[in-house]
Write a protein that holds these residues in place. Structure first.
Motif, mmCIF file in Angstrom:
data_model
loop_
_atom_site.group_PDB
_atom_site.id
_atom_site.type_symbol
_atom_site.label_atom_id
_atom_site.label_comp_id
_atom_site.label_asym_id
_atom_site.label_seq_id
_atom_site.Cartn_x
_atom_site.Cartn_y
_atom_site.Cartn_z
ATOM 1 N N ASP A 24 8.564 -7.027 4.919
ATOM 2 C CA ASP A 24 9.858 -7.763 4.163
ATOM 3 C C ASP A 24 10.141 -6.038 3.346
ATOM 4 N N ALA A 25 9.262 -5.821 2.536
ATOM 5 C CA ALA A 25 9.044 -4.239 1.431
ATOM 6 C C ALA A 25 9.352 -3.071 2.865
ATOM 7 N N GLN A 26 8.695 -2.696 3.951
ATOM 8 C CA GLN A 26 9.035 -2.467 4.980
ATOM 9 C C GLN A 26 10.585 -2.201 5.186
ATOM 10 N N ALA A 27 11.018 -3.269 5.376
ATOM 11 C CA ALA A 27 12.974 -3.552 5.638
ATOM 12 C C ALA A 27 13.425 -2.752 4.472
ATOM 13 N N THR A 28 13.399 -3.723 3.756
ATOM 14 C CA THR A 28 13.931 -3.173 2.315
ATOM 15 C C THR A 28 14.169 -2.069 2.008
ATOM 16 N N PRO A 72 0.847 -1.181 -0.194
ATOM 17 C CA PRO A 72 -0.004 0.200 -0.061
ATOM 18 C C PRO A 72 0.626 1.559 0.298
ATOM 19 N N HIS A 73 0.262 2.536 -0.299
ATOM 20 C CA HIS A 73 0.904 3.450 -0.602
ATOM 21 C C HIS A 73 0.867 3.694 1.290
ATOM 22 N N GLY A 74 2.379 3.817 1.143
ATOM 23 C CA GLY A 74 2.433 4.244 3.221
ATOM 24 C C GLY A 74 3.347 3.680 3.500
ATOM 25 N N PHE A 75 3.434 2.293 3.205
ATOM 26 C CA PHE A 75 3.864 1.038 3.473
ATOM 27 C C PHE A 75 5.269 1.557 4.132
ATOM 28 N N ALA A 76 6.295 2.352 3.650
ATOM 29 C CA ALA A 76 7.465 2.603 4.403
ATOM 30 C C ALA A 76 8.087 3.416 5.645
#
Length: 329
Positions: free
Chosen positions: A313-317, A297-301
């Motif tokens: 996993d995407a947030q950590a990456t 989703p938009h805002g995942f980071a």
């Protein structure tokens, strides 16, 4: 606006499709959505370690490495999404950069006015309701979208850039050692703050921006026979995640290396805007990297907890992508 006006949870169901199911009208274009204005749950056992205080007359959250100032550090500006300064998750995100050796300054870009809650009513909640109740629910969604638009009108480039200038000048004074050690100021930004990374990384004139701030008219500032004074870039390097409100023009005057963590098919940072930006950066020889993350989703980071392992996993990456970029520059 009280802290209660800012939601504490944002759904993760919008990671599956685009446009995002259940979005407000504001989310169907490159503006802001609920992931810009709400926080995910804070992981258990996590709490901020920094402090909120004034810097250059602006409220800021400051996080420092435990070894600072004994050991040299660098200065990092963190620009948030609409949840702003008092978001626990934003503060923890600043702490994580401080743990990597940065003095982190996170300014309140909204002067105590974080974005209103834009959470919408999922379709499941409308099942079994009467026609009148459904109309009322949809009217509430429209009202929330209107509130977001009104909030954006209060926090324009003309308001935000002069505030950031105050913070830059104050950092150059109070944290001169960290600024000098890094050879300048680094910056990372998320959602609303993402666009300002592009602006701070640019050399711009009053004619090339809607921001006038407290500047004098170009002819007075430059003097007769001279062109308008240029400003920027303000940062040495920048990294941004799922920016909002970006236009292709925002890439025109970039002067420093930038890294972008983007969401695939993001309605708030459309693919055509991103691709136009990539073309401009390539043509103008601006050092850059662009990573596109599918199925998130938009805002995942932005720091926060998700049940979906792929989003975690995407947030950590994305965090590692942004951290690596500023460390290498």
């Amino acid at each position: 606006m009280t802290e209660a006006d800012v939601a504490t949870k944002a759904p993760e169901s919008d990671a599956q499709e685009s446009p995002i199911p259940g979005d407000t009208p504001a989310q169907t274009g490159p503006t802001m959505g609920e992931h810009c204005t709400t926080d995910r749950p804070t992981p258990a056992g996590e709490a901020p370690k920094g402090e909120v205080r004034k810097l250059g007359g602006v409220d800021v959250y400051i996080a420092k490495p435990e070894s600072y100032p004994t050991n040299p550090s660098k200065l990092l500006l963190l620009l948030t999404g609409g949840t702003g300064l008092k978001s626990t998750n934003n503060q923890i995100q600043a702490d994580k950069f401080a743990d990597e050796g940065y003095v982190v300054v996170m300014p309140d870009m909204f002067e105590g006015d974080p974005a209103p809650n834009s959470t919408t009513v999922p379709d499941a909640e409308t099942e079994g309701t009467s026609f009148l109740e459904t109309v009322k629910l949809k009217a509430a969604e429209t009202a929330k979208s209107f509130m977001i638009d009104m909030w954006l009108a209060r926090h324009t480039e003309e308001k935000v850039m002069p505030l950031l200038e105050k913070v830059f000048h104050a950092c150059e004074g109070e944290f001169a050692d960290a600024v000098g050690n890094g050879g300048g100021i680094y910056a990372v930004g998320y959602c609303f703050g993402g666009r300002y990374i592009l602006l701070l990384a640019s050399e711009r004139t009053p004619a090339s921006t809607g921001w006038s701030g407290a500047q004098k008219p170009a002819d007075e500032e430059a003097g007769e026979g001279q062109g308008p004074t240029k400003k920027g870039p303000y940062i040495k390097a920048g990294a941004l995640a799922h920016a909002t409100l970006v236009s292709p023009d925002d890439f025109e005057h970039l002067q420093v290396p930038v890294s972008l963590a983007c969401v695939e098919h993001d309605p708030m940072f459309p693919d055509d805007v991103r691709e136009a930006g990539e073309d401009t950066m390539s043509k103008t020889n601006v050092e850059h990297e662009v990573q596109v993350y599918p199925g998130v989703p938009h805002g995942f980071a932005v720091y926060g907890d998700y049940e979906d392992a792929n989003i975690k996993d995407a947030q950590a990456t994305a965090h590692e992508q942004m951290l690596k970029w500023i460390k290498e520059h």
